[in-house]
Design a protein around this motif. Sequence first.
Motif, PDB file in Angstrom:
ATOM      1  N   THR A   1      47.180  52.440  48.090  1.00 36.61           N
ATOM      2  CA  THR A   1      46.592  51.073  48.187  1.00 36.61           C
ATOM      3  C   THR A   1      46.786  49.915  46.864  1.00 36.61           C
ATOM      4  O   THR A   1      46.220  48.874  47.091  1.00 36.61           O
ATOM      5  N   GLY A   2      46.645  50.809  46.194  1.00 32.31           N
ATOM      6  CA  GLY A   2      46.455  49.875  44.917  1.00 32.31           C
ATOM      7  C   GLY A   2      45.327  49.056  44.359  1.00 32.31           C
ATOM      8  O   GLY A   2      44.424  49.734  44.443  1.00 32.31           O
ATOM      9  N   ALA A   3      45.011  47.676  43.196  1.00 31.89           N
ATOM     10  CA  ALA A   3      44.166  47.815  42.918  1.00 31.89           C
ATOM     11  C   ALA A   3      43.694  46.317  43.183  1.00 31.89           C
ATOM     12  O   ALA A   3      44.923  45.307  43.634  1.00 31.89           O
ATOM     13  N   GLU A   4      42.324  45.837  43.816  1.00 27.71           N
ATOM     14  CA  GLU A   4      42.730  44.187  43.914  1.00 27.71           C
ATOM     15  C   GLU A   4      41.846  43.750  42.301  1.00 27.71           C
ATOM     16  O   GLU A   4      40.569  44.021  41.635  1.00 27.71           O
ATOM     17  N   PRO A   5      42.364  42.143  42.243  1.00 31.64           N
ATOM     18  CA  PRO A   5      41.942  41.213  41.175  1.00 31.64           C
ATOM     19  C   PRO A   5      39.566  41.408  42.126  1.00 31.64           C
ATOM     20  O   PRO A   5      39.781  40.733  43.040  1.00 31.64           O
ATOM     21  N   VAL A   6      39.487  42.182  40.632  1.00 28.67           N
ATOM     22  CA  VAL A   6      37.724  41.300  40.345  1.00 28.67           C
ATOM     23  C   VAL A   6      37.400  39.817  40.846  1.00 28.67           C
ATOM     24  O   VAL A   6      38.233  38.835  39.847  1.00 28.67           O
ATOM     25  N   HIS A   7      36.725  39.373  41.555  1.00 28.53           N
ATOM     26  CA  HIS A   7      36.864  38.166  41.810  1.00 28.53           C
ATOM     27  C   HIS A   7      35.618  37.054  40.971  1.00 28.53           C
ATOM     28  O   HIS A   7      34.435  37.715  41.151  1.00 28.53           O
ATOM     29  N   LEU A   8      35.877  36.159  40.612  1.00 33.35           N
ATOM     30  CA  LEU A   8      34.568  35.831  39.390  1.00 33.35           C
ATOM     31  C   LEU A   8      33.899  34.397  40.367  1.00 33.35           C
ATOM     32  O   LEU A   8      34.338  33.810  40.957  1.00 33.35           O
ATOM     33  N   ASP A   9      32.284  35.407  40.383  1.00 34.53           N
ATOM     34  CA  ASP A   9      31.537  34.185  41.120  1.00 34.53           C
ATOM     35  C   ASP A   9      31.095  33.381  40.543  1.00 34.53           C
ATOM     36  O   ASP A   9      29.770  33.627  40.453  1.00 34.53           O
ATOM     37  N   ILE A  10      31.581  32.423  40.658  1.00 38.55           N
ATOM     38  CA  ILE A  10      30.774  30.975  40.142  1.00 38.55           C
ATOM     39  C   ILE A  10      31.035  30.065  40.374  1.00 38.55           C
ATOM     40  O   ILE A  10      32.104  29.922  41.513  1.00 38.55           O
ATOM     41  N   PRO A  11      30.515  28.772  40.709  1.00 39.97           N
ATOM     42  CA  PRO A  11      30.453  27.294  41.397  1.00 39.97           C
ATOM     43  C   PRO A  11      32.247  27.403  41.197  1.00 39.97           C
ATOM     44  O   PRO A  11      32.077  27.402  39.431  1.00 39.97           O
ATOM     45  N   GLY A  12      33.043  26.917  42.115  1.00 38.40           N
ATOM     46  CA  GLY A  12      34.743  26.156  42.098  1.00 38.40           C
ATOM     47  C   GLY A  12      36.090  27.425  41.864  1.00 38.40           C
ATOM     48  O   GLY A  12      36.721  27.104  41.525  1.00 38.40           O
ATOM     49  N   ALA A  13      35.433  28.677  41.710  1.00 37.71           N
ATOM     50  CA  ALA A  13      35.564  29.631  42.210  1.00 37.71           C
ATOM     51  C   ALA A  13      36.782  29.477  43.393  1.00 37.71           C
ATOM     52  O   ALA A  13      37.617  30.612  43.118  1.00 37.71           O
ATOM     53  N   ASP A  14      36.772  28.738  43.856  1.00 37.23           N
ATOM     54  CA  ASP A  14      37.750  28.678  45.090  1.00 37.23           C
ATOM     55  C   ASP A  14      38.203  27.356  45.243  1.00 37.23           C
ATOM     56  O   ASP A  14      38.836  27.210  46.464  1.00 37.23           O
ATOM     57  N   LEU A  15      38.724  26.559  44.061  1.00 37.41           N
ATOM     58  CA  LEU A  15      39.292  25.535  44.290  1.00 37.41           C
ATOM     59  C   LEU A  15      40.416  25.729  44.487  1.00 37.41           C
ATOM     60  O   LEU A  15      41.012  27.033  44.044  1.00 37.41           O
ATOM     61  N   PRO A  16      41.147  25.274  44.765  1.00 34.56           N
ATOM     62  CA  PRO A  16      42.977  25.016  44.783  1.00 34.56           C
ATOM     63  C   PRO A  16      43.631  25.550  43.431  1.00 34.56           C
ATOM     64  O   PRO A  16      44.959  26.028  43.427  1.00 34.56           O
ATOM     65  N   HIS A  17      42.710  25.283  42.730  1.00 30.40           N
ATOM     66  CA  HIS A  17      44.097  25.100  41.509  1.00 30.40           C
ATOM     67  C   HIS A  17      43.247  26.238  40.878  1.00 30.40           C
ATOM     68  O   HIS A  17      43.689  26.899  39.462  1.00 30.40           O
ATOM     69  N   VAL A  18      42.605  27.213  40.974  1.00 35.84           N
ATOM     70  CA  VAL A  18      41.831  28.385  40.621  1.00 35.84           C
ATOM     71  C   VAL A  18      42.821  29.528  41.724  1.00 35.84           C
ATOM     72  O   VAL A  18      42.923  29.885  42.431  1.00 35.84           O
ATOM     73  N   HIS A  19      43.536  29.879  39.791  1.00 33.89           N
ATOM     74  CA  HIS A  19      44.731  30.811  40.781  1.00 33.89           C
ATOM     75  C   HIS A  19      44.100  32.552  40.266  1.00 33.89           C
ATOM     76  O   HIS A  19      43.761  33.202  39.192  1.00 33.89           O
ATOM     77  N   TYR A  20      44.367  33.765  41.097  1.00 30.60           N
ATOM     78  CA  TYR A  20      44.090  35.275  40.799  1.00 30.60           C
ATOM     79  C   TYR A  20      46.253  35.923  41.172  1.00 30.60           C
ATOM     80  O   TYR A  20      46.389  34.997  41.180  1.00 30.60           O
ATOM     81  N   LEU A  21      45.938  36.813  40.439  1.00 28.90           N
ATOM     82  CA  LEU A  21      47.538  37.354  39.851  1.00 28.90           C
ATOM     83  C   LEU A  21      47.918  38.815  40.892  1.00 28.90           C
ATOM     84  O   LEU A  21      47.194  39.492  40.322  1.00 28.90           O
ATOM     85  N   ARG A  22      48.328  39.122  41.924  1.00 30.18           N
ATOM     86  CA  ARG A  22      48.398  40.283  41.796  1.00 30.18           C
ATOM     87  C   ARG A  22      49.880  41.054  43.169  1.00 30.18           C
ATOM     88  O   ARG A  22      50.181  41.497  42.605  1.00 30.18           O
ATOM     89  N   THR A  23      49.821  39.373  43.837  1.00 29.80           N
ATOM     90  CA  THR A  23      51.380  39.447  45.031  1.00 29.80           C
ATOM     91  C   THR A  23      52.074  38.630  44.377  1.00 29.80           C
ATOM     92  O   THR A  23      52.143  38.005  43.641  1.00 29.80           O
ATOM     93  N   LEU A  24      52.976  38.936  44.944  1.00 32.23           N
ATOM     94  CA  LEU A  24      54.785  37.489  44.234  1.00 32.23           C
ATOM     95  C   LEU A  24      53.848  36.169  45.406  1.00 32.23           C
ATOM     96  O   LEU A  24      54.051  35.184  44.965  1.00 32.23           O
ATOM     97  N   THR A  25      53.160  36.729  46.809  1.00 31.09           N
ATOM     98  CA  THR A  25      52.228  35.286  47.195  1.00 31.09           C
ATOM     99  C   THR A  25      52.370  34.533  45.948  1.00 31.09           C
ATOM    100  O   THR A  25      51.418  33.254  45.858  1.00 31.09           O
ATOM    101  N   ASP A  26      51.219  35.116  45.360  1.00 31.21           N
ATOM    102  CA  ASP A  26      50.288  34.674  44.187  1.00 31.21           C
ATOM    103  C   ASP A  26      50.918  33.803  43.202  1.00 31.21           C
ATOM    104  O   ASP A  26      50.915  33.404  42.731  1.00 31.21           O
TER     105      ASP A  26
END
Length: 512
Positions: A234-259
Motif C-alpha cells: 500500500t506504499g506511503a501517503e504524503p504527510v499533510h500540513l495542518d495549517i490554515p489555507g493548506a486545503d486551498l485549490p492552489h496547494v498541491h501534494y505529489l504522490r499519484t499520477l492524478t496529483d
Amino acid sequence: MSDETTKLDGPDFGNGVALSTVVDGAMLQGHSQGEPVLLVRRGDEVFAIGATCTHYDAPLADGLLVDDTVRCPWHHACFNLRTGEALRAPALNPVTCWRVEQCDGTVYVRAKRETVSRPQSPVAANMPRSIVIVGGGAAGNAAAEMLRREGYAGRITMLSADESLPCDRPNLSKGYLAGTAAEESNPLRSAEFYREQGIDVKLRARVTKIDSASRDVRLEDGSRHGYDALLLATGAEPVHLDIPGADLPHVHYLRTLTDSRALVTKAMKSRRAVVIGASFIGLEVASSLRARDIDVHVVGRETCPMEKVLGADAGQFIRKLHEDHGVTFHLGTTASCIDEPGVTLQNGETLPADLVVIGIGVRPAISLAEGAGLAVDRGVTVNEYLETSVPGIFAAGDIARWPDPLTGERIRVEHWVVAERQGQTAARNMLGRQERFDAVPFFWTEQYDFGLAYVGHAVRFDKVEIDGKLDARDCTLAYRRGGRKLAVAVVHRDVEGVRAEVEFERAIAASR
Ligand SMILES: Cc1cc2nc3c(=O)[nH]c(=O)nc-3n(C[C@H](O)[C@H](O)[C@H](O)COP(=O)(O)OP(=O)(O)OC[C@H]3O[C@@H](n4cnc5c(N)ncnc54)[C@H](O)[C@@H]3O)c2cc1C
Ligand code: FES
C-alpha cells in the motif's frame, strides 16, 4: 535515449570480429542487423545481448559485468547474459539475446534467439489458487508480473486505490513535471498487458479491511475478494500540513499520477511557486518548476537541505546547485499559513505564490495491516522472506520493515527499486520459493543536470569520506558509523555506484 548514430557505434558483429580483440571479462559495443549489440566474453564463451537497458535506455557497455550478469550503470538493473532476462528491477523487460558463432578465431553474431518463457506451472496442492495484491504501485506491479514470469497460473487480482494503472512514480517529479517527458512515459504497462497476462487490475478499489481468518479483503464498495495468499503493497501517503489555507485549490501534494497531472496543469499557468519541504521530492519539484521558468522559493525546517541523508558537504552543494538555478531558500523555518496571495512563514515573512507544493515527507500506509492485527512497528514488520506475522500475508515496498542483512537492523526505506525488488521476492515466496530478501537498498535523484545514486542505508552516520570533488561533479561519498561503511553515494560516477552495490552484496553473502 542515445541517437541512432551512437546506438550503432562500433563494429558490425554480423561481419565478424577477431576473438583476440574481445577481451575476456570485458564488454564490446557494436551492432548487428541495425541494432546495438553488446558482445561479452567469459573465458571460452562469448555472449551477445541487446546493448541498451530496457528501463531508461542506458548503454549497458558503461555498466559492470558480474559473473553471468550485466549491471546497468544508471539504476542498477541486472540482466542475465545467457537468457537476457531482467533479473532485477527496475528493468522489467528482458534484453534481446543473439546467437553467437565462433569460426577460425572469428566471432559472428547471427540471428536473434527466441525469448524462452518459463512454462506455466500447474497449481500444485500447496500453491495458492488465488493471490490478491493490495496496491498498484512499484511493489504491487512487480509482484504481479513476477508471479506470471514464474509460471504461476492461478488467479491474480490487483486492487489499487489509484485512478490509473501502475505508473513510473519517479518520473512524476522529474521529466513529466519538467515537461521533458511525455504523458506516454508514465504507465509502466498498458491495460492490454494486464489483460494478456491475466492480471485482473481493479482501479479506484480501496480495501478497507482484511479478514485473515476468512482469508478475504473487503472494499469500500462492500465487495469482497477471497485469497489464498495476500501481498500488502500500500506504499506511503504524503504527510499533510495542518495549517490554515493548506486545503486551498492552489496547494498541491505529489504522490499519484492524478496529483502530477493536476500539478502540471497548474504549473502551466503559474509564475511563482513556493515549495514547502526541502526533501528529495521538494527539491526535484523545485528543479522541474525552474525548467518551466517559474520563480521558486523553497521553505524548510532544516538549516541545510539533505544534510541528514547526505551529510553537510553534499547538502551545501545541493543548496548552491539550486541557488545557481535561481531558487531562493528559506531555511530554519516553516509555513504558518497559506492564502491566495502567498505563504506566510513563522518568521512573519510572506512569499507570494500562485502555486504551493507541499513535500514534507510521507507516512507508510499501514492502517489495513494494523486493523488486521499484523505486527507493525513504524511499518509492517516482515521477516527475511517478506512474510508478515500472519502466515500467507506478505508485505513489500514503502510499508515493509525488514531485517537488513548488512547491519541486522530492521529498516524501512522509500525507494522505487527496493519496492520493485521486494515485490519480485515476495511473489516468489508466495509460490513457496523461500528466497531471502537481501538486495542492497538503492535510490537515485535527478535535479537539473545533476544526478546522484545512493546504495546501502545509513540512517545514522558519524563520518563521511569524500573521494573526488563535489564541485566538479565527480565524486564518491562513503557513509560510516563506528568505522563501518554503511552506504555510498556517487555523483556522476555510475559504475562506482554499481561496484559499491556489488561490494555490499558480497559482504552479505560472506556473512551467511
Ligand atoms: C513523485 C515521486 C518521485 C519519486 N522519485 C523517486 C526516485 O527518484 N527514486 C527512488 O528511489 N524513489 C522515488 N520515489 C519513491 C518511490 O516512488 C516509492 O518508494 C515507491 O513508489 C514505493 O512503492 P510501493 O509499491 O511501496 O508504493 P506505491 O508505489 O506508492 O504504491 C502504493 C499503491 O497502494 C495503493 N493503495 C494504498 N492504500 C490502499 C488501499 N487501502 N486499498 C487499495 N490500494 C491501496 C495506492 O493506490 C498505490 O497504488 C518517488 C516517489 C514519488 C511520489
Ligand atoms: S536505465 Fe538501466 S536501470 Fe534504469
